[in-house]
Write a protein that holds these residues in place. Structure first.
Motif, PDB file in Angstrom:
ATOM      1  N   GLY A   4      22.148  42.328  49.085  1.00  0.00           N
ATOM      2  CA  GLY A   4      22.260  41.082  49.968  1.00  0.00           C
ATOM      3  C   GLY A   4      22.854  39.848  49.041  1.00  0.00           C
ATOM      4  O   GLY A   4      23.287  38.873  49.718  1.00  0.00           O
ATOM      5  N   VAL A   5      23.120  40.108  47.903  1.00  0.00           N
ATOM      6  CA  VAL A   5      23.689  38.921  47.219  1.00  0.00           C
ATOM      7  C   VAL A   5      25.106  38.950  47.009  1.00  0.00           C
ATOM      8  O   VAL A   5      25.668  40.316  47.126  1.00  0.00           O
ATOM      9  CB  VAL A   5      23.198  39.238  45.644  1.00  0.00           C
ATOM     10  CG1 VAL A   5      24.041  38.276  44.738  1.00  0.00           C
ATOM     11  CG2 VAL A   5      21.693  38.943  45.776  1.00  0.00           C
ATOM     12  N   THR A   6      25.961  37.934  47.235  1.00  0.00           N
ATOM     13  CA  THR A   6      27.220  37.956  47.128  1.00  0.00           C
ATOM     14  C   THR A   6      27.957  37.628  45.911  1.00  0.00           C
ATOM     15  O   THR A   6      27.536  36.229  45.436  1.00  0.00           O
ATOM     16  CB  THR A   6      28.002  37.237  48.338  1.00  0.00           C
ATOM     17  OG1 THR A   6      27.391  37.620  49.580  1.00  0.00           O
ATOM     18  CG2 THR A   6      29.341  37.201  48.213  1.00  0.00           C
ATOM     19  N   LEU A   7      28.725  38.170  45.115  1.00  0.00           N
ATOM     20  CA  LEU A   7      29.530  37.601  43.950  1.00  0.00           C
ATOM     21  C   LEU A   7      31.003  37.365  44.402  1.00  0.00           C
ATOM     22  O   LEU A   7      31.674  38.096  44.973  1.00  0.00           O
ATOM     23  CB  LEU A   7      29.696  38.802  42.859  1.00  0.00           C
ATOM     24  CG  LEU A   7      28.393  39.331  42.520  1.00  0.00           C
ATOM     25  CD1 LEU A   7      28.508  40.249  41.333  1.00  0.00           C
ATOM     26  CD2 LEU A   7      27.289  38.096  41.828  1.00  0.00           C
ATOM     27  N   HIS A   8      31.147  36.014  44.447  1.00  0.00           N
ATOM     28  CA  HIS A   8      32.627  35.354  44.639  1.00  0.00           C
ATOM     29  C   HIS A   8      33.527  35.714  43.391  1.00  0.00           C
ATOM     30  O   HIS A   8      33.078  36.162  42.840  1.00  0.00           O
ATOM     31  CB  HIS A   8      32.451  33.937  45.080  1.00  0.00           C
ATOM     32  CG  HIS A   8      31.730  33.745  46.406  1.00  0.00           C
ATOM     33  ND1 HIS A   8      32.000  34.024  47.713  1.00  0.00           N
ATOM     34  CD2 HIS A   8      30.267  33.396  46.452  1.00  0.00           C
ATOM     35  CE1 HIS A   8      31.115  33.606  48.396  1.00  0.00           C
ATOM     36  NE2 HIS A   8      30.017  33.523  47.837  1.00  0.00           N
ATOM     37  N   GLU A   9      34.956  35.365  43.804  1.00  0.00           N
ATOM     38  CA  GLU A   9      35.896  35.822  43.088  1.00  0.00           C
ATOM     39  C   GLU A   9      35.713  34.984  41.803  1.00  0.00           C
ATOM     40  O   GLU A   9      35.245  33.898  41.647  1.00  0.00           O
ATOM     41  CB  GLU A   9      37.204  35.087  43.840  1.00  0.00           C
ATOM     42  CG  GLU A   9      38.129  35.535  42.850  1.00  0.00           C
ATOM     43  CD  GLU A   9      39.764  34.974  43.429  1.00  0.00           C
ATOM     44  OE1 GLU A   9      40.737  35.672  43.354  1.00  0.00           O
ATOM     45  OE2 GLU A   9      39.695  33.862  44.183  1.00  0.00           O
ATOM     46  N   ARG A  21      20.547  35.585  44.113  1.00  0.00           N
ATOM     47  CA  ARG A  21      20.836  34.490  44.940  1.00  0.00           C
ATOM     48  C   ARG A  21      22.728  34.870  44.688  1.00  0.00           C
ATOM     49  O   ARG A  21      23.165  35.314  43.789  1.00  0.00           O
ATOM     50  CB  ARG A  21      20.682  33.512  44.449  1.00  0.00           C
ATOM     51  CG  ARG A  21      19.277  32.996  44.588  1.00  0.00           C
ATOM     52  CD  ARG A  21      18.957  31.629  44.235  1.00  0.00           C
ATOM     53  NE  ARG A  21      17.405  31.052  44.280  1.00  0.00           N
ATOM     54  CZ  ARG A  21      16.870  30.055  44.361  1.00  0.00           C
ATOM     55  NH1 ARG A  21      17.609  28.987  44.049  1.00  0.00           N
ATOM     56  NH2 ARG A  21      15.575  30.040  44.241  1.00  0.00           N
ATOM     57  N   ASP A  22      23.352  34.211  45.838  1.00  0.00           N
ATOM     58  CA  ASP A  22      24.835  34.238  45.708  1.00  0.00           C
ATOM     59  C   ASP A  22      25.251  33.396  44.350  1.00  0.00           C
ATOM     60  O   ASP A  22      24.685  32.607  44.368  1.00  0.00           O
ATOM     61  CB  ASP A  22      25.365  33.649  47.128  1.00  0.00           C
ATOM     62  CG  ASP A  22      25.154  34.515  48.049  1.00  0.00           C
ATOM     63  OD1 ASP A  22      24.508  35.642  48.045  1.00  0.00           O
ATOM     64  OD2 ASP A  22      25.292  34.149  49.338  1.00  0.00           O
ATOM     65  N   CYS A  23      26.477  33.981  44.022  1.00  0.00           N
ATOM     66  CA  CYS A  23      27.085  33.016  42.848  1.00  0.00           C
ATOM     67  C   CYS A  23      28.420  32.480  43.307  1.00  0.00           C
ATOM     68  O   CYS A  23      29.228  33.557  43.620  1.00  0.00           O
ATOM     69  CB  CYS A  23      27.386  34.375  41.641  1.00  0.00           C
ATOM     70  SG  CYS A  23      25.674  34.853  40.932  1.00  0.00           S
ATOM     71  N   HIS A  24      28.549  31.618  43.142  1.00  0.00           N
ATOM     72  CA  HIS A  24      29.610  30.665  43.396  1.00  0.00           C
ATOM     73  C   HIS A  24      30.926  31.218  42.473  1.00  0.00           C
ATOM     74  O   HIS A  24      31.038  31.494  41.566  1.00  0.00           O
ATOM     75  CB  HIS A  24      29.720  29.177  43.466  1.00  0.00           C
ATOM     76  CG  HIS A  24      28.406  28.943  44.397  1.00  0.00           C
ATOM     77  ND1 HIS A  24      28.476  29.172  45.772  1.00  0.00           N
ATOM     78  CD2 HIS A  24      27.172  28.626  44.025  1.00  0.00           C
ATOM     79  CE1 HIS A  24      27.558  28.723  46.416  1.00  0.00           C
ATOM     80  NE2 HIS A  24      26.590  28.244  45.317  1.00  0.00           N
TER      81      HIS A  24
END
Length: 59
Positions: A4-9, A21-24
């Motif tokens: 469920g964690v999102t790694l952004h560009e 947690r999600d990484c910006h």
């Protein structure tokens, strides 16, 4: 990397880091749990593309 964690560009994750947690975008994360420790340059993708183009021409 937990479900469920999102790694952004442009995100970079340190070895043995627990990402819960999600990484910006364009951040460098490390630790257990992973925390944002530094900002990454935004031109890194252009540098990578230039490097790959140059490398493919040599090979």
């Amino acid at each position: 990397l937990l479900p469920g964690v999102t790694l952004h560009e442009g995100v970079a994750i340190g070895a043995l880091s627990l990402v819960n947690r999600d990484c910006h975008a364009f951040g460098i994360y490390a630790g257990n749990p992973a925390k944002r420790i530094k900002e990454r340059k935004r031109d890194v993708l252009a540098l990578e593309a230039a490097f790959l183009t140059k490398t493919s021409l040599l090979g």
